[in-house]
Design a protein around this motif. Structure first.
Motif, mmCIF file in Angstrom:
data_model
loop_
_atom_site.group_PDB
_atom_site.id
_atom_site.type_symbol
_atom_site.label_atom_id
_atom_site.label_comp_id
_atom_site.label_asym_id
_atom_site.label_seq_id
_atom_site.Cartn_x
_atom_site.Cartn_y
_atom_site.Cartn_z
ATOM 1 N N ARG A 141 0.739 -1.191 -0.067
ATOM 2 C CA ARG A 141 0.024 -0.016 -0.014
ATOM 3 C C ARG A 141 0.937 1.292 0.142
ATOM 4 N NH1 ARG A 141 -1.746 3.881 -0.512
ATOM 5 N NH2 ARG A 141 -3.572 4.933 0.391
ATOM 6 N N TYR A 142 1.574 1.090 0.877
ATOM 7 C CA TYR A 142 2.560 2.645 1.181
ATOM 8 C C TYR A 142 3.909 2.285 0.529
ATOM 9 C CZ TYR A 142 -1.523 3.479 4.126
ATOM 10 O OH TYR A 142 -2.789 3.458 4.518
ATOM 11 N N GLY A 143 4.491 1.295 -0.033
ATOM 12 C CA GLY A 143 5.966 1.123 -0.391
ATOM 13 C C GLY A 143 6.739 2.223 -0.962
ATOM 14 N N SER A 144 6.131 2.806 -1.940
ATOM 15 C CA SER A 144 6.727 3.848 -2.590
ATOM 16 C C SER A 144 6.652 5.020 -1.977
ATOM 17 C CB SER A 144 6.460 3.884 -3.977
ATOM 18 O OG SER A 144 7.350 4.458 -5.100
ATOM 19 N N HIS A 145 7.639 6.046 -2.246
ATOM 20 C CA HIS A 145 7.524 7.559 -1.651
ATOM 21 C C HIS A 145 6.261 8.219 -2.401
ATOM 22 C CE1 HIS A 145 10.133 8.183 -5.120
ATOM 23 N NE2 HIS A 145 9.635 9.277 -5.103
ATOM 24 N N GLY A 146 5.754 9.267 -1.576
ATOM 25 C CA GLY A 146 4.783 10.070 -2.200
ATOM 26 C C GLY A 146 3.267 9.467 -1.808
ATOM 27 N N ASP A 147 2.321 10.249 -2.061
ATOM 28 C CA ASP A 147 1.129 9.838 -1.496
ATOM 29 C C ASP A 147 0.417 9.556 -2.557
ATOM 30 O OD1 ASP A 147 -1.010 9.736 -0.239
ATOM 31 O OD2 ASP A 147 -1.252 11.823 0.573
ATOM 32 N N TYR A 148 -0.111 8.331 -2.567
ATOM 33 C CA TYR A 148 -0.937 7.620 -3.801
ATOM 34 C C TYR A 148 -1.580 6.393 -3.572
ATOM 35 C CZ TYR A 148 2.803 3.906 -3.531
ATOM 36 O OH TYR A 148 3.379 2.819 -2.837
ATOM 37 N N GLN A 149 -2.443 6.038 -4.262
ATOM 38 C CA GLN A 149 -3.353 4.773 -4.128
ATOM 39 C C GLN A 149 -2.876 3.805 -5.038
ATOM 40 O OE1 GLN A 149 -6.196 4.715 -2.513
ATOM 41 N NE2 GLN A 149 -6.570 6.561 -1.718
ATOM 42 N N ILE A 150 -3.019 2.658 -4.562
ATOM 43 C CA ILE A 150 -2.757 1.402 -5.269
ATOM 44 C C ILE A 150 -3.948 0.390 -5.250
ATOM 45 C CG2 ILE A 150 -1.620 0.139 -3.589
ATOM 46 C CD1 ILE A 150 0.474 0.501 -6.447
ATOM 47 N N ILE A 151 -3.866 -0.583 -6.090
ATOM 48 C CA ILE A 151 -4.768 -1.736 -6.050
ATOM 49 C C ILE A 151 -3.959 -2.759 -5.835
ATOM 50 C CG2 ILE A 151 -6.433 -3.024 -7.448
ATOM 51 C CD1 ILE A 151 -7.176 -0.670 -9.288
ATOM 52 N N ALA A 152 -4.363 -3.632 -4.973
ATOM 53 C CA ALA A 152 -3.789 -4.936 -4.455
ATOM 54 C C ALA A 152 -4.729 -5.949 -4.281
ATOM 55 C CB ALA A 152 -2.827 -4.753 -3.280
ATOM 56 N N LEU A 153 -4.729 -7.120 -4.891
ATOM 57 C CA LEU A 153 -5.456 -8.428 -4.801
ATOM 58 C C LEU A 153 -4.623 -9.523 -3.985
ATOM 59 C CD1 LEU A 153 -6.301 -8.534 -8.440
ATOM 60 C CD2 LEU A 153 -7.653 -7.222 -6.885
ATOM 61 N N ALA A 154 -5.605 -10.256 -3.126
ATOM 62 C CA ALA A 154 -4.831 -11.095 -2.268
ATOM 63 C C ALA A 154 -5.133 -12.378 -2.515
ATOM 64 C CB ALA A 154 -5.047 -10.685 -0.753
ATOM 65 N N PRO A 155 -5.016 -13.244 -3.051
ATOM 66 C CA PRO A 155 -5.492 -14.625 -3.764
ATOM 67 C C PRO A 155 -5.371 -15.554 -2.347
ATOM 68 C CG PRO A 155 -3.198 -14.339 -4.751
ATOM 69 C CD PRO A 155 -3.535 -13.116 -4.044
ATOM 70 N N SER A 156 -6.313 -16.503 -2.185
ATOM 71 C CA SER A 156 -6.375 -17.416 -1.172
ATOM 72 C C SER A 156 -6.254 -18.856 -1.412
ATOM 73 C CB SER A 156 -7.557 -17.225 0.017
ATOM 74 O OG SER A 156 -8.806 -17.599 -0.804
ATOM 75 N N SER A 157 -6.385 -19.185 -2.772
ATOM 76 C CA SER A 157 -6.022 -20.716 -3.465
ATOM 77 C C SER A 157 -5.448 -20.447 -4.673
ATOM 78 C CB SER A 157 -7.663 -20.906 -3.592
ATOM 79 O OG SER A 157 -8.272 -20.203 -4.597
ATOM 80 N N VAL A 158 -5.338 -21.590 -5.064
ATOM 81 C CA VAL A 158 -4.482 -21.668 -6.644
ATOM 82 C C VAL A 158 -5.403 -21.272 -7.686
ATOM 83 C CG1 VAL A 158 -3.460 -23.236 -7.952
ATOM 84 C CG2 VAL A 158 -2.965 -23.730 -5.887
ATOM 85 N N GLN A 159 -6.562 -21.692 -7.590
ATOM 86 C CA GLN A 159 -7.798 -21.214 -8.336
ATOM 87 C C GLN A 159 -7.506 -19.467 -8.583
ATOM 88 O OE1 GLN A 159 -10.208 -22.779 -10.230
ATOM 89 N NE2 GLN A 159 -9.932 -21.108 -11.330
ATOM 90 N N GLU A 160 -7.363 -18.954 -7.298
ATOM 91 C CA GLU A 160 -7.534 -17.425 -7.141
ATOM 92 C C GLU A 160 -6.102 -16.831 -7.619
ATOM 93 O OE1 GLU A 160 -10.862 -16.717 -3.680
ATOM 94 O OE2 GLU A 160 -8.750 -16.205 -3.317
ATOM 95 N N MET A 161 -4.929 -17.811 -7.670
ATOM 96 C CA MET A 161 -3.757 -17.089 -8.002
ATOM 97 C C MET A 161 -3.912 -16.953 -9.596
ATOM 98 S SD MET A 161 -1.176 -16.609 -5.817
ATOM 99 C CE MET A 161 0.415 -17.195 -6.325
ATOM 100 N N TYR A 162 -4.714 -17.961 -10.082
ATOM 101 C CA TYR A 162 -4.921 -17.823 -11.701
ATOM 102 C C TYR A 162 -5.962 -16.509 -12.059
ATOM 103 C CZ TYR A 162 -7.254 -19.009 -16.286
ATOM 104 O OH TYR A 162 -7.381 -19.057 -17.620
ATOM 105 N N ASP A 163 -7.068 -16.676 -11.432
ATOM 106 C CA ASP A 163 -7.983 -15.724 -11.684
ATOM 107 C C ASP A 163 -7.584 -14.211 -11.302
ATOM 108 O OD1 ASP A 163 -10.232 -17.488 -12.538
ATOM 109 O OD2 ASP A 163 -10.193 -18.214 -10.579
ATOM 110 N N PHE A 164 -7.234 -14.134 -10.184
ATOM 111 C CA PHE A 164 -6.708 -12.739 -9.751
ATOM 112 C C PHE A 164 -5.444 -12.197 -10.518
ATOM 113 C CE2 PHE A 164 -8.426 -12.958 -4.827
ATOM 114 C CZ PHE A 164 -9.703 -13.312 -5.451
ATOM 115 N N THR A 165 -4.673 -13.048 -10.912
ATOM 116 C CA THR A 165 -3.765 -12.582 -11.845
ATOM 117 C C THR A 165 -4.213 -11.757 -13.150
ATOM 118 O OG1 THR A 165 -2.241 -14.034 -10.780
ATOM 119 C CG2 THR A 165 -1.496 -12.896 -13.167
ATOM 120 N N LYS A 166 -5.182 -12.531 -13.556
ATOM 121 C CA LYS A 166 -5.755 -12.465 -14.762
ATOM 122 C C LYS A 166 -6.618 -10.837 -14.579
ATOM 123 C CE LYS A 166 -8.645 -14.578 -17.294
ATOM 124 N NZ LYS A 166 -10.149 -15.553 -17.365
ATOM 125 N N LYS A 167 -7.492 -10.873 -13.443
ATOM 126 C CA LYS A 167 -8.216 -9.652 -12.848
ATOM 127 C C LYS A 167 -7.256 -8.454 -12.618
ATOM 128 C CE LYS A 167 -11.370 -8.075 -9.435
ATOM 129 N NZ LYS A 167 -12.692 -7.827 -9.932
#
Lengths: 414, 255
Positions: A141-167
């Motif tokens: 969320r806050y790793g880079s300097h500056g004030d910004y927004q980011i989108i991060a997805l957290a997969p909880s299964s192998v299925q979601e590793m596939y689907d969330f990467t696509k998404k």
């Protein structure tokens, strides 16, 4: 994961093919199916299977693979490739993710759609290279300097590793932003049977939401000026102009913060009548769901057979300390798929009738603070577990029992 | 402004942030003339890092990526691999290329990827106010070497040569015609081309670094250096048949 608990994000594959894949491989496959045609990376445990899979497969898909000299170069190269018109991704873990942060900030400022996969391991520093964690939830969320927004997805299964990467690729293009896929060692290394698309879908044109940076790819005669300094719609620097700079930053923030309702993805289980909610993301969702099942008295041989409680019940009868009717604990699960931007309003609606929230995490209790911020009237407890292992269903349930006592209300329900 | 620059300069971005007497304009002109003579404007993208020299492409009306400090070559590598048939030129400085970007320079040159690098070497960190750079001469007094530099300066051309770049040249801002010719040759060479330009920064460098203060005097000194042979100038390497990175990559892909 059980069929009945498949996320809404994992439905609707066209002519699905079943296969057993490792999480990191599923992520790599999801990237190719999501349109990724450029991968630059640097090997780091526990993400190496992503780079290895793509070293083999990217060329076959008509894309380009390169192993760069470090993670800094990898993150920069994918931004360069995206301006060359290729959807691009890199994959890394904690220390590498730290090195990538400056380039991620550049992608934010220049509104470059790229995907960065972080398969979390334990930190700080070299930390626990082979163990899992959710230590990077704030770094994402806050790793880079500056004030910004980011989108991060957290997969909880192998299925979601596939689907969330696509998404992730879809969201990156839609909001002209880098998107972080925040996996962890557990979902990265486990193997599960999953559904994948039979064919790679054709690219759809998206009309992006942006802060107005130039967005025409290179070599199209548009004379695009991509500028890391705050800039106007022509790419000219405006960093020295306070008013214009401020306006640009607001637009950059709002393209995401004002669209959380469209970006947010949450799955709920047993929340209809829940008095206690477990809020979880990533691999912790798995044990949280099992804790819910136990609490609800849902028979699941795979979990119960492993539990000491059951063995005790069989051999010694119900022990004094456990004479609570689990089946009447009204526990539900809120599974947050899009951890950033924080789905504040969506969460508020879900916890209206809840009296207790428990947030199991594989860190010192980070995301819990976000929940506390939103759930002001509800008791929020952090179940922080560091060291590399998931909080077990039993640990989660025990914590709930401890907090609720041998709950009077529940006993009276009988 | 002459007609070529009418055509190539982003007038809405003027004035440039270069100081009076700066060498960057000479390099910018040479690059524009080379691009125009080759007729490759539509097929060429310019990438730069951070520092005064990295602002050069920002005033040129072409596809331009002004990136982060030291990483121009990493961005350029991604761009080139995404569009292997197009040209990528990188504008960088002594600090950007040899200090913070040293690792990327080593690996891009080592791969011999088809990128043309124009490294403007003014021996100083100009943008930040005159601190020591990797090429600052021994004993030169700068803001961060107030008692005189104790570091041996790095030689970018020797490094590029050792690493296996296809084309290596060094000119000065007193050699705009030769520089233009080298840029053309660099672009035409398949492989990594490294063209270093010794430039002047009279504002932040000055007498301590160049031995002269006035821009014209520094240029005269550069011209004399060429005559005296105190620094190796000219085309130092041109190995046009050496296999380039993308050629090697394509061979593997067709396996």
């Amino acid at each position: 994961m059980d069929k009945e608990f498949i996320s809404k994000e994992s439905q609707g594959h066209k002519e699905p093919t079943k296969m057993v894949l490792q999480g990191n491989e599923a992520c790599a496959k999801g990237a190719i199916h999501g349109g990724c045609r450029f991968f630059a990376g640097y090997p780091i445990t526990p993400s190496t299977e992503v780079i290895e899979y793509l070293a083999l497969e990217m060329g076959k898909a008509g894309g380009t693979f390169i192993q760069m000299e470090d993670e800094i170069a990898s993150a920069c190269a994918i931004v360069g490739a995206r301006w060359g018109g290729r959807k691009a991704m890199t994959a890394t873990s904690g220390p590498g993710f730290t090195l990538m942060q400056e380039a991620i900030g550049y992608a934010v400022s220049t509104e470059t759609p790229v995907v960065i996969v972080d398969i979390q391991r334990g930190g700080p520093s070299t930390g626990q290279p082979t163990m899992s964690s959710q230590h990077d939830i704030y770094q994402a969320r806050y790793g880079s300097h500056g004030d910004y927004q980011i989108i991060a997805l957290a997969p909880s299964s192998v299925q979601e590793m596939y689907d969330f990467t696509k998404k992730a690729f879809q969201l990156a293009e839609e909001y002209r932003t880098p998107v972080i896929l925040l996996g962890d060692e557990i979902v990265g290394h486990m193997r599960e049977k999953i559904s994948v698309d039979k064919e790679i879908e054709k690219e759809k044109e998206v009309i992006p939401v942006s802060a107005g940076s130039p967005c025409t790819d290179f070599y199209k005669g548009a004379n695009t000026l991509v500028e890391g300094q705050l800039h106007d719609e022509m790419g000219r620097r405006i960093g020295h102009l306070p008013q214009k700079s401020g306006d640009f930053l607001v637009k950059l923030d709002e393209k995401i913060s004002k669209n959380i309702d469209k970006i947010a993805s949450i799955d709920t289980y047993f929340m209809e009548d829940a008095e206690i909610a477990i809020v979880a993301y990533g691999s912790v969702v798995r044990t949280s769901l099992n804790a819910v099942k136990l609490a609800r008295g849902i028979k699941d041989d795979r979990i119960t057979s492993k539990l000491k409680i059951v063995r005790d019940v069989i051999t010694k009868g119900v022990p004094q300390t456990l004479q609570t009717d689990y089946g009447h604990l009204k526990v539900g699960l809120i599974k947050i798929n899009t951890v950033w931007p924080f789905p504040e309003e969506q969460l508020k609606k879900l916890i209206k009738k809840v009296e207790l929230i428990i947030v199991p995490e594989m860190n010192m209790g980070k995301y819990c603070r976000e929940i506390e911020r939103v759930a002001k009237k509800v008791k929020v407890i952090s179940l922080a577990k560091s060291g590399g292992e998931l909080p077990t269903p039993q640990e989660i349930l025990n914590r709930i029992i401890k907090e609720t006592g041998v709950k009077k209300e529940i006993e009276e329900d009988e | 402004m002459n007609s070529l620059f009418e055509e190539y300069i982003r007038k809405e971005a003027l004035p440039t942030l270069f100081c009076p007497g700066c060498g960057n304009g000479i390099v910018q002109q040479a690059a524009i003339r080379a691009i125009d003579k080759l007729g490759i404007r539509e097929n060429t993208a310019l990438v730069s890092g951070i520092g005064c020299s990295s602002w050069i492409p920002c005033y040129i009306n072409m596809d331009v990526m002004h990136t982060i400090h030291g990483r121009a070559l990493a961005f350029a590598t991604g761009l080139k691999l995404a569009q292997p048939d197009k040209n990528v030129m990188v504008f960088t400085g002594d600090g950007d290329c040899l200090a913070i970007g040293g690792n990327h320079f080593i690996h891009a040159a080592g791969r011999n990827i088809d990128i043309t690098v124009i490294m403007i070497n003014n021996y100083i960190y100009g943008m930040t106010g005159g601190q020591k750079s990797p090429t600052t001469p021994m004993n030169a007094v700068t803001k961060t070497s107030p008692f005189g530099s104790i570091d041996y300066p790095l030689d970018g051309c020797a490094l590029a040569n050792t690493l296996g770049a296809s084309y290596v040249a060094r000119w000065t801002t007193a050699h705009p015609i030769q520089l233009e010719k080298s840029i053309k040759e660099g672009i035409e060479t398949k492989g990594f081309s490294y063209i270093e330009v010794l430039a002047q920064c009279p504002v932040q460098g000055g007498k301590n670094v160049y031995g002269e203060k006035e821009p014209a005097a520094i240029l005269r000194k550069y011209r004399d250096m060429a005559k005296e042979g105190t620094v190796s100038l000219g085309v130092l390497k041109s190995e046009k048949t050496k296999e380039e990175y993308i050629e090697r990559l394509r061979k593997k892909e067709t396996l």
